[in-house]
Design an enzyme around this catalytic site. Structure first.
Site, mmCIF file in Angstrom:
data_model
loop_
_atom_site.group_PDB
_atom_site.id
_atom_site.type_symbol
_atom_site.label_atom_id
_atom_site.label_comp_id
_atom_site.label_asym_id
_atom_site.label_seq_id
_atom_site.Cartn_x
_atom_site.Cartn_y
_atom_site.Cartn_z
ATOM 1 N N LYS A 45 0.856 -1.191 0.000
ATOM 2 C CA LYS A 45 0.000 0.000 0.000
ATOM 3 C C LYS A 45 0.890 1.238 0.000
ATOM 4 C CE LYS A 45 -3.236 3.039 0.688
ATOM 5 N NZ LYS A 45 -4.171 3.419 -0.403
ATOM 6 N N ASN A 71 -13.586 5.076 -5.022
ATOM 7 C CA ASN A 71 -12.948 5.067 -3.714
ATOM 8 C C ASN A 71 -12.366 6.434 -3.401
ATOM 9 O OD1 ASN A 71 -9.779 5.121 -3.172
ATOM 10 N ND2 ASN A 71 -10.122 4.438 -5.278
ATOM 11 N N CYS A 132 -2.268 10.007 -6.290
ATOM 12 C CA CYS A 132 -3.437 9.745 -5.438
ATOM 13 C C CYS A 132 -4.404 10.929 -5.555
ATOM 14 C CB CYS A 132 -3.051 9.558 -3.978
ATOM 15 S SG CYS A 132 -4.515 9.322 -2.933
ATOM 16 N N LYS A 166 3.825 5.762 -10.392
ATOM 17 C CA LYS A 166 2.405 5.472 -10.616
ATOM 18 C C LYS A 166 1.753 6.741 -11.109
ATOM 19 C CE LYS A 166 -1.501 2.988 -9.839
ATOM 20 N NZ LYS A 166 -1.737 2.359 -8.524
ATOM 21 N N ASN A 196 -3.520 5.105 -12.432
ATOM 22 C CA ASN A 196 -4.194 5.169 -11.141
ATOM 23 C C ASN A 196 -5.676 5.388 -11.433
ATOM 24 O OD1 ASN A 196 -4.762 5.612 -8.340
ATOM 25 N ND2 ASN A 196 -2.680 6.393 -8.077
HETATM 26 O O1 OXC Z 1 -3.314 6.441 -5.241
HETATM 27 C C1 OXC Z 1 -4.433 6.130 -4.802
HETATM 28 N N1 OXC Z 1 -5.432 5.890 -5.656
HETATM 29 C C2 OXC Z 1 -6.682 5.601 -5.249
HETATM 30 O O2 OXC Z 1 -7.575 5.440 -6.096
HETATM 31 N N2 OXC Z 1 -6.940 5.514 -3.918
HETATM 32 C C3 OXC Z 1 -5.898 5.491 -2.979
HETATM 33 C C4 OXC Z 1 -6.260 6.175 -1.694
HETATM 34 O O3 OXC Z 1 -7.192 6.988 -1.694
HETATM 35 O O4 OXC Z 1 -5.527 5.919 -0.724
HETATM 36 N N3 OXC Z 1 -4.669 6.019 -3.466
#
Ligand code: OXC
Length: 313
Positions: A45, A71, A132, A166, A196
């Site tokens: 993560k 999310n 993110c 990423k 992402n």
């Molecule tokens: O880089 C991210 N991409 C996402 O879609 N969600 C997570 C997050 O929100 O932690 N992080």
């Protein structure tokens, strides 16, 4: 028999599949599940310098009707020292290479975390998350070309070894051109992970007339089948523009078929997020078999036989 093995950042992966950072990888017991699965690798993560609780729930909701998800996790993680400790005790004789994702809230934080890993001199591969979309008030670095280049000017020389980034999805040819020109300046930037989640979508429940997730008025990253075609475009755009780098494809992979399309677009490895979240690590056995069957049916023996060979009209 079809050979699904591949190489990224100088490391051999027994097969091209692994988890998308964020799914099934925040805690050691989840990473153990990946080790015991049929994945070809595993990634942790995204870590921040300090531990984070992340955004309030509900913060992940599947959209089953379209095999997708939204999310706004907000980078919940155990803090980078947890993942550094994990990387220190990882058994590198395991055929699965270990990838570690770092997502500092500032370049200074990314620098401190990278220095920590470089000092430990471990065989794991660092993937810096520039994308993110879910930390309130934090724009995605990947959408600020100057800031992204500046961050790479700081981090690449410290990392020295091959590493990856990423990336968010780009939607404009000029952005593919500008971003690729930046990435090609960094020889040890060995691979790009595209994409992402598609940032700041909004999912609304028809009956309750309410947003599905709590953070940011319901705005969150979109994943799953609905982002497949944007993911394929980003994989192929950077595959064409960065001939000396590998591309890891992620976005919309629910079966061997989408994985096949990612490799056809140019992917050397394929990460799975939403479908892994919904199906669990047994997914890897299924998609591996599906891809093998597709390759046999089409007469391909290895990924090299068709990687990047998407035809145009
Ligand atoms: O880089 C991210 N991409 C996402 O879609 N969600 C997570 C997050 O929100 O932690 N992080």
């Amino acid at each position: 028999m079809a050979n699904l093995s591949t190489n990224i950042a100088g490391l051999h992966l027994p097969n091209l599949f692994f988890n998308a950072s964020g799914v099934c990888c925040q805690h050691e017991h989840e990473l153990k599940q990946l080790l015991e699965s049929d994945s070809g690798s595993l990634i942790t993560k995204s870590a921040t310098y300090e531990m984070r609780e992340g955004n309030p729930s509900p913060r992940y909701v599947p959209l089953p009707a379209i095999q997708s998800s939204i999310n706004s996790m907000g980078l919940p993680n155990e803090g980078y020292e947890y993942y550094l400790a994990y990387a220190k005790k990882y058994d590198y004789s395991n055929p699965k290479p270990l990838f570690v994702s770092l997502s500092g809230l500032s370049v200074a934080d990314n620098k401190k975390m990278v220095e920590g890993f470089v000092a430990a001199n471990l065989p794991c591969v660092l993937e810096i998350n520039f994308s993110c979309p879910n930390v309130p008030g934090k724009p995605q670095l990947g959408y600020d070309m100057e800031a992204m280049e500046s961050a790479l000017n700081v981090l690449a020389p410290i990392i020295k070894k091959p590493f990856g980034i990423k990336l968010p999805p780009y939607f404009d040819i000029a952005h593919f051109d500008t971003a690729a020109a930046i990435f090609n300046k960094f020889d040890n930037l060995a691979y790009l992970t595209c994409i992402n989640s598609v940032g700041n979508g909004l999912a609304i429940d028809f009956e309750t007339e309410t947003a599905l997730i709590k953070p940011k008025d319901g705005f969150g990253g979109l994943g799953g089948l609905m982002v497949l075609n944007t993911a394929l475009a980003n994989v192929n755009a950077f595959y064409r523009r960065c001939p000396n780098k590998k591309i890891i494809g992620v976005g919309g992979v629910t079966s061997g078929k989408e994985a096949f399309l990612h490799v056809l677009a140019g992917a050397s490895a394929v990460q799975i997020g939403t479908q892994l979240k919904e199906e669990g690590p047994k997914l890897f056995s299924r998609v591996k078999k599906e891809l093998e069957d597709i390759m046999v049916a089409k007469g391909y023996k290895s990924l090299e036989d068709f990687r990047g060979k998407v035809k145009t009209l």
